[in-house]
Write a protein that holds these residues in place. Sequence first.
Motif, PDB file in Angstrom:
ATOM      1  N   THR A  64       0.852  -1.180   0.000  1.00 33.43           N
ATOM      2  CA  THR A  64       0.000   0.000   0.000  1.00 33.43           C
ATOM      3  C   THR A  64       0.892   1.236   0.000  1.00 33.43           C
ATOM      4  O   THR A  64       1.806   1.339   0.816  1.00 33.43           O
ATOM      5  CB  THR A  64      -0.928   0.036   1.232  1.00 33.43           C
ATOM      6  N   ALA A  65       0.635   2.148  -0.927  1.00 32.73           N
ATOM      7  CA  ALA A  65       1.454   3.356  -1.023  1.00 32.73           C
ATOM      8  C   ALA A  65       0.588   4.541  -1.431  1.00 32.73           C
ATOM      9  O   ALA A  65      -0.498   4.374  -1.990  1.00 32.73           O
ATOM     10  CB  ALA A  65       2.585   3.161  -2.028  1.00 32.73           C
ATOM     11  N   PRO A  70       7.016   7.643  -6.223  1.00 34.85           N
ATOM     12  CA  PRO A  70       7.631   7.261  -7.495  1.00 34.85           C
ATOM     13  C   PRO A  70       7.639   5.741  -7.675  1.00 34.85           C
ATOM     14  O   PRO A  70       7.902   4.997  -6.727  1.00 34.85           O
ATOM     15  CB  PRO A  70       9.063   7.797  -7.379  1.00 34.85           C
ATOM     16  N   LEU A  71       7.355   5.295  -8.884  1.00 34.61           N
ATOM     17  CA  LEU A  71       7.361   3.858  -9.178  1.00 34.61           C
ATOM     18  C   LEU A  71       8.727   3.239  -8.910  1.00 34.61           C
ATOM     19  O   LEU A  71       8.818   2.091  -8.475  1.00 34.61           O
ATOM     20  CB  LEU A  71       6.979   3.621 -10.650  1.00 34.61           C
ATOM     21  N   ARG A  72       9.796   4.002  -9.150  1.00 33.09           N
ATOM     22  CA  ARG A  72      11.140   3.453  -8.937  1.00 33.09           C
ATOM     23  C   ARG A  72      11.360   3.096  -7.470  1.00 33.09           C
ATOM     24  O   ARG A  72      12.045   2.123  -7.158  1.00 33.09           O
ATOM     25  CB  ARG A  72      12.220   4.399  -9.453  1.00 33.09           C
ATOM     26  N   GLU A  73      10.769   3.877  -6.544  1.00 36.64           N
ATOM     27  CA  GLU A  73      10.885   3.572  -5.109  1.00 36.64           C
ATOM     28  C   GLU A  73      10.127   2.295  -4.770  1.00 36.64           C
ATOM     29  O   GLU A  73      10.601   1.458  -3.999  1.00 36.64           O
ATOM     30  CB  GLU A  73      10.354   4.734  -4.267  1.00 36.64           C
ATOM     31  N   ILE A  74       8.950   2.167  -5.343  1.00 33.46           N
ATOM     32  CA  ILE A  74       8.137   0.971  -5.097  1.00 33.46           C
ATOM     33  C   ILE A  74       8.832  -0.257  -5.663  1.00 33.46           C
ATOM     34  O   ILE A  74       8.956  -1.291  -4.995  1.00 33.46           O
ATOM     35  CB  ILE A  74       6.732   1.145  -5.710  1.00 33.46           C
ATOM     36  N   PRO A  94      11.342   9.322 -15.747  1.00 31.66           N
ATOM     37  CA  PRO A  94      12.082   8.876 -14.566  1.00 31.66           C
ATOM     38  C   PRO A  94      11.363   9.072 -13.239  1.00 31.66           C
ATOM     39  O   PRO A  94      11.677   8.408 -12.259  1.00 31.66           O
ATOM     40  CB  PRO A  94      13.371   9.719 -14.614  1.00 31.66           C
ATOM     41  N   GLU A  95      10.390   9.972 -13.190  1.00 32.67           N
ATOM     42  CA  GLU A  95       9.697  10.264 -11.935  1.00 32.67           C
ATOM     43  C   GLU A  95       8.258   9.761 -11.934  1.00 32.67           C
ATOM     44  O   GLU A  95       7.422  10.262 -11.176  1.00 32.67           O
ATOM     45  CB  GLU A  95       9.726  11.773 -11.654  1.00 32.67           C
ATOM     46  N   ALA A  96       7.932   8.808 -12.783  1.00 35.49           N
ATOM     47  CA  ALA A  96       6.566   8.274 -12.876  1.00 35.49           C
ATOM     48  C   ALA A  96       6.060   7.854 -11.496  1.00 35.49           C
ATOM     49  O   ALA A  96       6.815   7.314 -10.693  1.00 35.49           O
ATOM     50  CB  ALA A  96       6.528   7.092 -13.830  1.00 35.49           C
TER      51      ALA A  96
END
Length: 202
Positions: A64-65, A70-74, A94-96
Motif C-alpha cells: 500500500t502506497a 515514485p514507481l522506482r521507489e516501489i 524517470p519520476e513516474a
Amino acid sequence: MSMDRDMSQTLLEQVNQALNEGTPLRIQGSNSKAMLGNPVAGEVLDTRNHRGIVSYDPTELVLTARAGTPLREIEAALHEAGQMLPCEPPHLGPEATLGGMVAAGLSGPRRPWAGSVRDFVLGTRVITGHGKLLRFGGEVMKNVAGYDVSRLMAGSFGCLGLLTEVSLKVLPRPRLCLSLRLAMGRNEALVELAEWGQQPLP
C-alpha cells in the motif's frame, strides 16, 4: 500516519476550494503520461508531495502506497524482497508515480499472461469530485464487499476522482529471465507473429 492525514487533508482542501470556486483541476504526478488521452485544461493539482509506502508485507504479497510515490521507489522495495509489480507498468519518465500508473492503466509485455494494472488493484482511497474522501476495497486478495469500484480507477485518467492511496497485489520475481532478440524487418515480423499465433506457444 499524521503526515498522511495532513497531506490528504491538503489535497481535500484544494479539491473543495476548486469546487467552491468552479475552477477545473488538472491532476498530475510527474506528468510523464500527459500525452495520453484528451488535453486537459485546469489548475494543476500535483500529487508528488503525497508520497511514501504506507505498508508492505512481503509474506502477504500486498503493498500500500500513496499516489505520489515514485514507481522506482516501489519497484526498489519490491526488488529487495524478491518481488515485482506483475503488470510491468511502463514509466514513460524517470519520476513516474503510482497514481499515474493506476490512472493511465498501462501495462507492459507481461499483460497477456499475468494481467493488467486493474487486475492487481485491491483497494484505493479517492477524493471525489464532490469533495469527499472515500475508501474502496481493502488490502486482502479475497474481497467480497460487492462491486469493486477501486478497479474502475485503473485507466480512468482522474475522471472518477483523485487517487490518494493504492493497495496492490504483488508477485514473486522470476528466478530467471531470458530475452530473445530476432533481427527482422516489419513485414517479416508481422508474418512471423501471424504464424506463431497459430501455434500452441506460451
